[in-house]
Design a protein around this motif. Structure first.
Motif, PDB file in Angstrom:
ATOM      1  N   SER A  67       7.212   0.482   4.350  1.00  0.00           N
ATOM      2  CA  SER A  67       8.747   1.499   4.264  1.00  0.00           C
ATOM      3  C   SER A  67       8.534   2.093   2.928  1.00  0.00           C
ATOM      4  N   LEU A  68       8.293   1.539   1.925  1.00  0.00           N
ATOM      5  CA  LEU A  68       8.341   2.073   0.609  1.00  0.00           C
ATOM      6  C   LEU A  68       7.410   3.391   0.557  1.00  0.00           C
ATOM      7  N   VAL A  69       6.156   2.832   1.104  1.00  0.00           N
ATOM      8  CA  VAL A  69       5.024   3.807   0.875  1.00  0.00           C
ATOM      9  C   VAL A  69       5.299   5.151   1.848  1.00  0.00           C
ATOM     10  N   ARG A  70       6.073   4.844   3.064  1.00  0.00           N
ATOM     11  CA  ARG A  70       6.592   5.991   3.918  1.00  0.00           C
ATOM     12  C   ARG A  70       7.557   6.898   3.122  1.00  0.00           C
ATOM     13  N   LEU A  71       8.450   6.207   2.560  1.00  0.00           N
ATOM     14  CA  LEU A  71       9.736   6.897   1.855  1.00  0.00           C
ATOM     15  C   LEU A  71       9.247   7.722   0.670  1.00  0.00           C
ATOM     16  N   ARG A  72       8.412   7.095   0.065  1.00  0.00           N
ATOM     17  CA  ARG A  72       7.829   7.910  -1.380  1.00  0.00           C
ATOM     18  C   ARG A  72       8.800   8.229  -2.189  1.00  0.00           C
ATOM     19  N   GLU A  73       9.812   7.346  -2.592  1.00  0.00           N
ATOM     20  CA  GLU A  73      10.974   7.688  -3.453  1.00  0.00           C
ATOM     21  C   GLU A  73      10.845   6.723  -4.638  1.00  0.00           C
ATOM     22  N   ALA A  74      11.317   7.295  -5.662  1.00  0.00           N
ATOM     23  CA  ALA A  74      11.305   6.406  -7.061  1.00  0.00           C
ATOM     24  C   ALA A  74      12.283   5.413  -6.807  1.00  0.00           C
ATOM     25  N   ALA A  75      13.453   5.724  -6.285  1.00  0.00           N
ATOM     26  CA  ALA A  75      14.460   4.490  -6.012  1.00  0.00           C
ATOM     27  C   ALA A  75      15.161   4.592  -4.752  1.00  0.00           C
ATOM     28  N   VAL A  76      15.189   3.265  -4.443  1.00  0.00           N
ATOM     29  CA  VAL A  76      15.761   3.122  -2.912  1.00  0.00           C
ATOM     30  C   VAL A  76      16.671   1.998  -2.865  1.00  0.00           C
ATOM     31  N   LEU A  77      17.602   1.821  -1.708  1.00  0.00           N
ATOM     32  CA  LEU A  77      18.403   0.868  -1.578  1.00  0.00           C
ATOM     33  C   LEU A  77      17.956  -0.095  -0.433  1.00  0.00           C
ATOM     34  N   LEU A  78      17.601  -1.216  -0.740  1.00  0.00           N
ATOM     35  CA  LEU A  78      17.315  -2.036   0.443  1.00  0.00           C
ATOM     36  C   LEU A  78      18.425  -2.778   1.082  1.00  0.00           C
TER      37      LEU A  78
END
Length: 314
Positions: free
Chosen positions: A285-296
């Motif tokens: 999911s992180l790879v697909r989003l490709r964002e520096a910061a995410v909220l899980l």
């Protein structure tokens, strides 16, 4: 199967990640009008043929196209054409004297239209909102789809027993639905069957298959089955013929979610395998989003598992 579940849950994980970015709004000038219209026509036809599955919303650039399709007249023309085919088929049927010849009709967007509700949801460009739809249904203000009302009356007048089968919850929506159908002219059906507590959590395909099976066990012969969702027409005991009405606004993914839920429950009993699955979901999911910061976000019951794999997932 595990691969399929992983793909499904990546989809669900993506839907609950909050992206710390802004998106560029769609502009109708971003592509030639004819190109957008043709693309959206192709998408709609693929959806109606059940070649595009699991979609959550209408593509944002197709809002104007779907709005035009639904309210300018093409949708009504398409429904009318399909109903004419059904009536032609009905004309060739001979009703027996035992009163066991039956038809099944779905309710939402088959007998009753929810177009006014979906207008407020950008004609399907906004995600499906179960609570909002429930509130709308409780108002009992859905207009009849005129061609289907005409078909309903012809079936009743011809001596068929018409069963209305709906995924609406019996406990909360039965009074409003019964009144709505009556006010719109659906009078004379054999039985209106709602989703009961016994079918809570089960897919639409399972629910409607079981209802049809029960009717056939009672001795009814199902000559036709009409609905706007493929889940109305799939499964067991579907009838002698099925007829799909157009609906490019909503796709019911209950069967996909139910399958994934069962497989996840099975995998959760394997601690090591479940931890590996959670790790894979987070990483992919992180790879697909490709964002520096995410909220899980996760279930409380999975919190320790998620925390244990976060560092390794990074």
């Amino acid at each position: 199967m595990v691969k399929r579940v992983r793909e499904i849950f990546i989809f669900f994980f993506l839907s609950i990640f909050s992206k710390a970015i802004s998106t560029k709004p769609y502009s109708r000038n971003s592509a030639p009008a004819d190109s957008v219209s043709n693309d959206c026509l192709s998408w709609r036809l693929a959806v109606e043929a059940n070649n595009v599955r699991g979609w959550r919303t209408v593509p944002a650039h197709c809002l104007h196209y779907i709005e035009t399709y639904m309210i300018v007249g093409q949708y009504e023309q398409d429904v009318k054409y399909i109903v004419e085919q059904i009536e032609s088929y009905v004309t060739d049927l001979v009703v027996a004297d035992d009163g066991m010849d039956a038809w099944i009709l779905d309710v939402d967007d088959t007998c009753l239209s929810n177009i006014f509700y979906y207008k407020g949801k950008k004609y399907g460009c906004d995600p499906y909102d179960p609570s909002g739809f429930k509130a709308w249904a409780m108002r009992g203000g859905c207009p009849a789809i005129s061609s289907v009302l005409g078909l309903f009356n012809k079936l009743v007048d011809s001596g068929f027993k018409v069963f209305l089968v709906t995924g609406r919850d019996e406990e909360t929506l039965a009074p409003a639905t019964i009144a709505n159908l009556h006010n719109q002219g659906f009078i004379g059906y054999e039985r209106l069957i709602f989703r009961t507590q016994a079918f809570k959590g089960k897919s639409a395909v399972v629910f409607k298959s079981e209802i049809r099976k029960q009717l056939m066990e009672e001795g009814h012969r199902i000559w036709g089955n009409v609905g706007d969702q493929w889940t109305d027409l799939q499964g067991e005991c579907v009838g002698n013929r099925t007829f799909k009405l157009p609906n490019p606004i909503i796709y019911l993914v209950n069967s996909i979610k139910e399958s994934a839920r069962k497989e996840l429950l099975r995998l959760s009993n394997d601690k090591r395998g479940y931890n590996n699955l959670v790790k894979a979901l987070v990483v992919q999911s992180l790879v697909r989003l490709r964002e520096a910061a995410v909220l899980l976000r996760c279930r409380e019951v999975d919190r320790k598992v998620v925390e244990s794999v976060l560092e390794e997932a990074k």
